[in-house]
Design a protein around this motif. Structure first.
Motif, short mmCIF file in Angstrom:
data_model
loop_
_atom_site.label_atom_id
_atom_site.label_comp_id
_atom_site.label_asym_id
_atom_site.label_seq_id
_atom_site.Cartn_x
_atom_site.Cartn_y
_atom_site.Cartn_z
N PRO A 1 11.36 0.71 7.06
CA PRO A 1 10.05 1.07 6.49
C PRO A 1 9.42 -0.08 5.70
O PRO A 1 9.38 -0.07 4.47
CB PRO A 1 10.38 2.25 5.60
N ILE A 2 8.93 -1.08 6.40
CA ILE A 2 8.42 -2.29 5.76
C ILE A 2 7.18 -2.02 4.91
O ILE A 2 7.04 -2.60 3.83
CB ILE A 2 8.17 -3.40 6.79
N LEU A 3 6.29 -1.15 5.36
CA LEU A 3 5.09 -0.87 4.57
C LEU A 3 5.44 -0.21 3.24
O LEU A 3 4.86 -0.55 2.20
CB LEU A 3 4.12 0.03 5.35
N ARG A 4 6.39 0.72 3.26
CA ARG A 4 6.78 1.38 2.01
C ARG A 4 7.47 0.42 1.06
O ARG A 4 7.20 0.42 -0.13
CB ARG A 4 7.69 2.58 2.30
N TYR A 5 8.38 -0.39 1.59
CA TYR A 5 9.10 -1.32 0.72
C TYR A 5 8.15 -2.37 0.13
O TYR A 5 8.24 -2.72 -1.04
CB TYR A 5 10.24 -2.00 1.46
N PHE A 6 7.25 -2.87 0.96
CA PHE A 6 6.29 -3.87 0.48
C PHE A 6 5.35 -3.25 -0.55
O PHE A 6 5.02 -3.87 -1.56
CB PHE A 6 5.52 -4.46 1.66
N SER A 7 4.94 -2.00 -0.33
CA SER A 7 4.06 -1.32 -1.29
C SER A 7 4.78 -1.09 -2.61
O SER A 7 4.19 -1.29 -3.69
CB SER A 7 3.59 0.02 -0.72
N LEU A 8 6.04 -0.68 -2.57
CA LEU A 8 6.80 -0.49 -3.81
C LEU A 8 7.01 -1.81 -4.55
O LEU A 8 6.93 -1.85 -5.78
CB LEU A 8 8.15 0.16 -3.50
#
Length: 113
Positions: free
Chosen positions: A88-95
């Motif tokens: 989940p790259i989008l979630r990790y980058f957003s966090l």
């Protein structure tokens, strides 16, 4: 209003624009967090915290791309086939970007009275 507060206010306004922008709101939110981190590094506190709160609300409730990514990564684990889309790259980058202005407050300059 000082220059540093202006940078923080710009980050807050960009976060509000990202809140109501349908397709690219996630990326606008990332830009807002980057601007807010710059302001926090230079000494702004209030606008940086407000930008993080608004962006977290936006990411949680108004960003369908994060919902779709969560659903897709959940399906990869249940079907037994990993096609490389399970991270989940989008979630990790957003966090990570949500934590970036907070970290910049600790590293950056202290606000002068």
């Amino acid at each position: 209003m000082k220059f540093v507060s202006g940078i923080g206010l710009a980050g807050l306004l960009v976060a509000l624009v990202g809140l109501v922008t349908p397709v690219v709101g996630l990326f606008i939110g990332w830009l807002a967090l980057g601007i807010s981190a710059l302001g926090a590094f230079l000494g702004d506190r209030g606008f940086a915290i407000a930008t993080v709160i608004i962006s977290a609300f936006s990411f949680l409730f108004f960003t369908p791309s994060l919902w779709l990514e969560a659903a897709a990564s959940a399906q990869v684990g249940t079907q037994g086939t990993n096609y490389g889309g399970g991270f989940p790259i989008l979630r990790y980058f957003s966090l990570a970007l949500l934590a970036f202005p907070i970290a910049a407050m600790f590293v950056g300059k202290k606000k002068q009275a």
